[in-house]
Design a protein around this motif. Structure first.
Motif, PDB file in Angstrom:
ATOM      1  N   GLY A 122      46.456  52.095  43.814  1.00  0.00           N
ATOM      2  CA  GLY A 122      45.473  51.256  43.129  1.00  0.00           C
ATOM      3  C   GLY A 122      44.918  50.151  44.014  1.00  0.00           C
ATOM      4  O   GLY A 122      43.948  49.478  43.652  1.00  0.00           O
ATOM      5  N   ILE A 123      45.497  49.975  45.189  1.00  0.00           N
ATOM      6  CA  ILE A 123      44.974  48.988  46.141  1.00  0.00           C
ATOM      7  C   ILE A 123      43.657  49.454  46.772  1.00  0.00           C
ATOM      8  O   ILE A 123      42.902  48.652  47.320  1.00  0.00           O
ATOM      9  N   ALA A 124      43.345  50.754  46.682  1.00  0.00           N
ATOM     10  CA  ALA A 124      42.199  51.316  47.405  1.00  0.00           C
ATOM     11  C   ALA A 124      40.867  50.620  47.129  1.00  0.00           C
ATOM     12  O   ALA A 124      40.143  50.268  48.063  1.00  0.00           O
ATOM     13  N   PRO A 125      40.456  50.394  45.865  1.00  0.00           N
ATOM     14  CA  PRO A 125      39.171  49.713  45.664  1.00  0.00           C
ATOM     15  C   PRO A 125      39.172  48.294  46.208  1.00  0.00           C
ATOM     16  O   PRO A 125      38.132  47.778  46.645  1.00  0.00           O
ATOM     17  N   PHE A 126      40.348  47.662  46.223  1.00  0.00           N
ATOM     18  CA  PHE A 126      40.437  46.302  46.739  1.00  0.00           C
ATOM     19  C   PHE A 126      40.411  46.285  48.266  1.00  0.00           C
ATOM     20  O   PHE A 126      40.014  45.300  48.875  1.00  0.00           O
ATOM     21  N   ALA A 127      40.832  47.405  48.878  1.00  0.00           N
ATOM     22  CA  ALA A 127      40.687  47.549  50.331  1.00  0.00           C
ATOM     23  C   ALA A 127      39.218  47.459  50.707  1.00  0.00           C
ATOM     24  O   ALA A 127      38.849  46.935  51.764  1.00  0.00           O
ATOM     25  N   SER A 128      38.367  47.963  49.823  1.00  0.00           N
ATOM     26  CA  SER A 128      36.921  47.874  50.012  1.00  0.00           C
ATOM     27  C   SER A 128      36.443  46.441  49.801  1.00  0.00           C
ATOM     28  O   SER A 128      35.744  45.860  50.631  1.00  0.00           O
ATOM     29  N   LEU A 129      36.847  45.849  48.688  1.00  0.00           N
ATOM     30  CA  LEU A 129      36.332  44.532  48.298  1.00  0.00           C
ATOM     31  C   LEU A 129      36.808  43.396  49.199  1.00  0.00           C
ATOM     32  O   LEU A 129      36.062  42.446  49.440  1.00  0.00           O
ATOM     33  N   ILE A 130      38.046  43.462  49.709  1.00  0.00           N
ATOM     34  CA  ILE A 130      38.514  42.357  50.562  1.00  0.00           C
ATOM     35  C   ILE A 130      37.876  42.410  51.945  1.00  0.00           C
ATOM     36  O   ILE A 130      37.981  41.458  52.720  1.00  0.00           O
ATOM     37  N   ARG A 131      37.199  43.522  52.257  1.00  0.00           N
ATOM     38  CA  ARG A 131      36.487  43.635  53.536  1.00  0.00           C
ATOM     39  C   ARG A 131      34.976  43.480  53.353  1.00  0.00           C
ATOM     40  O   ARG A 131      34.203  43.764  54.264  1.00  0.00           O
ATOM     41  N   ASP A 132      34.546  43.027  52.166  1.00  0.00           N
ATOM     42  CA  ASP A 132      33.121  42.847  51.899  1.00  0.00           C
ATOM     43  C   ASP A 132      32.792  41.351  51.876  1.00  0.00           C
ATOM     44  O   ASP A 132      33.342  40.605  51.054  1.00  0.00           O
ATOM     45  N   PRO A 133      31.900  40.896  52.765  1.00  0.00           N
ATOM     46  CA  PRO A 133      31.547  39.470  52.804  1.00  0.00           C
ATOM     47  C   PRO A 133      31.083  38.911  51.461  1.00  0.00           C
ATOM     48  O   PRO A 133      31.308  37.731  51.160  1.00  0.00           O
ATOM     49  N   GLU A 134      30.455  39.742  50.622  1.00  0.00           N
ATOM     50  CA  GLU A 134      29.947  39.266  49.333  1.00  0.00           C
ATOM     51  C   GLU A 134      31.070  38.717  48.444  1.00  0.00           C
ATOM     52  O   GLU A 134      30.870  37.779  47.671  1.00  0.00           O
ATOM     53  N   THR A 135      32.266  39.294  48.566  1.00  0.00           N
ATOM     54  CA  THR A 135      33.411  38.824  47.780  1.00  0.00           C
ATOM     55  C   THR A 135      33.686  37.353  48.055  1.00  0.00           C
ATOM     56  O   THR A 135      33.986  36.571  47.149  1.00  0.00           O
ATOM     57  N   TYR A 136      33.547  36.955  49.321  1.00  0.00           N
ATOM     58  CA  TYR A 136      33.867  35.582  49.724  1.00  0.00           C
ATOM     59  C   TYR A 136      32.673  34.646  49.525  1.00  0.00           C
ATOM     60  O   TYR A 136      32.843  33.429  49.532  1.00  0.00           O
ATOM     61  N   GLU A 137      31.499  35.217  49.329  1.00  0.00           N
ATOM     62  CA  GLU A 137      30.347  34.397  48.943  1.00  0.00           C
ATOM     63  C   GLU A 137      30.472  33.990  47.481  1.00  0.00           C
ATOM     64  O   GLU A 137      30.056  32.914  47.078  1.00  0.00           O
ATOM     65  N   LYS A 138      31.082  34.875  46.672  1.00  0.00           N
ATOM     66  CA  LYS A 138      31.161  34.640  45.232  1.00  0.00           C
ATOM     67  C   LYS A 138      32.424  33.897  44.806  1.00  0.00           C
ATOM     68  O   LYS A 138      32.459  33.307  43.732  1.00  0.00           O
ATOM     69  N   PHE A 139      33.485  33.956  45.633  1.00  0.00           N
ATOM     70  CA  PHE A 139      34.753  33.336  45.244  1.00  0.00           C
ATOM     71  C   PHE A 139      35.325  32.489  46.378  1.00  0.00           C
ATOM     72  O   PHE A 139      35.276  32.886  47.540  1.00  0.00           O
ATOM     73  N   GLU A 140      35.886  31.358  45.996  1.00  0.00           N
ATOM     74  CA  GLU A 140      36.489  30.456  46.978  1.00  0.00           C
ATOM     75  C   GLU A 140      37.864  30.946  47.410  1.00  0.00           C
ATOM     76  O   GLU A 140      38.334  30.641  48.504  1.00  0.00           O
TER      77      GLU A 140
END
Length: 270
Positions: free
Chosen positions: A132-150
């Protein structure tokens, strides 16, 4: 067991509406887990966190299963993280793939574990067990995630310590990446726990939320619907129990067409 086919073996038989892509690398983590990377079709677009139907030709027909795309939307290759099921209709064959083999993929990705399905917040929790970590492997490597969350907190719970390695590899990759390391900085926290072996962090994630140990270990306050957002991917029991805990804390489940405080991926639950 039939060996996975090469493209030239069945080039004429590829079904309509399906990509035929080449395996680039395969890494086996344990007897139960492996990841592989394959070519990305030129016209294939997806949002980080989505899944695709991938498959193999077994005999003279294709077999497909839903797999989260573990690579971020900007990556030129596609990555997948898979369990090995000895008698699985697909995984019994998929676990034998090697570089140069062909994997099929349907053209339309989908899924609920996307940033668009969440309302704005300050801290994003990604609750995962096993693959279940797989989709988060995608999201933690996406700059947009860190634009939206501190702050981004990735939790990963497995039975044994060896099964956590993929998550640690991801975090290490980010730290050493030429541009991601700067974007992510210290915003990402990785909280890995096991249920069957001695380890500094032990227990089911639901227990650690319930007794507050997750928050004390991380040095953050308890869940607050005003600032906290969540994503959940794991077994059906884990989804149910974590959803209940988030709802008890005042968070509401969202979807692509109705963003809210947390989302769940149910595509992989049998």
């Amino acid at each position: 067991m039939n060996a996975p086919a090469k493209t030239e073996d069945f080039a004429i038989k590829i079904p309509d509406g399906v990509y035929a892509e080449t395996v680039l690398s395969v890494e086996h983590y344990t007897d139960h887990l492996f990841r592989f990377r394959m070519t990305r079709p030129a016209g294939f677009r997806f949002r980080s966190g989505e899944f695709a139907m991938i498959g193999l030709m077994v005999g003279d027909k294709p077999i497909y299963r839903a797999y989260s795309i573990a690579s971020p939307a900007w990556d030129e290759e596609l990555e997948f993280f898979s369990i090995k099921v000895p008698d699985g209709p697909l995984t019994s064959h998929l676990q034998a793939i090697k570089p140069g083999d062909t994997v099929l993929m349907r053209k339309k990705p989908t899924g609920t574990l996307v940033l668009d399905a969440l309302t704005p917040g300050r801290r994003l929790y990604m609750f995962s067990t096993g693959t279940g970590i797989a989709p988060f492997a995608s999201l933690i490597r996406d700059p947009e995630t860190y634009e939206k969350f501190e702050e981004v907190i990735l939790t990963h719970t497995c039975r044994d310590v060896a099964e956590l390695k993929y998550g640690f590899d991801l975090v290490e990759e980010i730290k050493n990446h030429e541009f991601l390391s700067e974007i992510v900085g210290d915003k990402l926290k990785h909280y890995a726990t096991v249920t069957r072996e001695d380890y500094p962090f032990k227990g089911r994630i639901t227990t650690l939320i319930e007794n507050g140990k997750l928050f004390s270990d991380l040095g953050v306050p308890a869940l607050d619907p005003a600032i906290d957002r969540g994503m959940i991917c794991g077994s059906s029991a884990m989804l149910k129990d974590t959803k209940e805990l988030l709802e008890n804390a005042g968070l509401t489940e969202g979807a692509n067409n109705k963003p809210a405080e947390f989302v769940i991926e149910r595509a992989f639950v049998g």
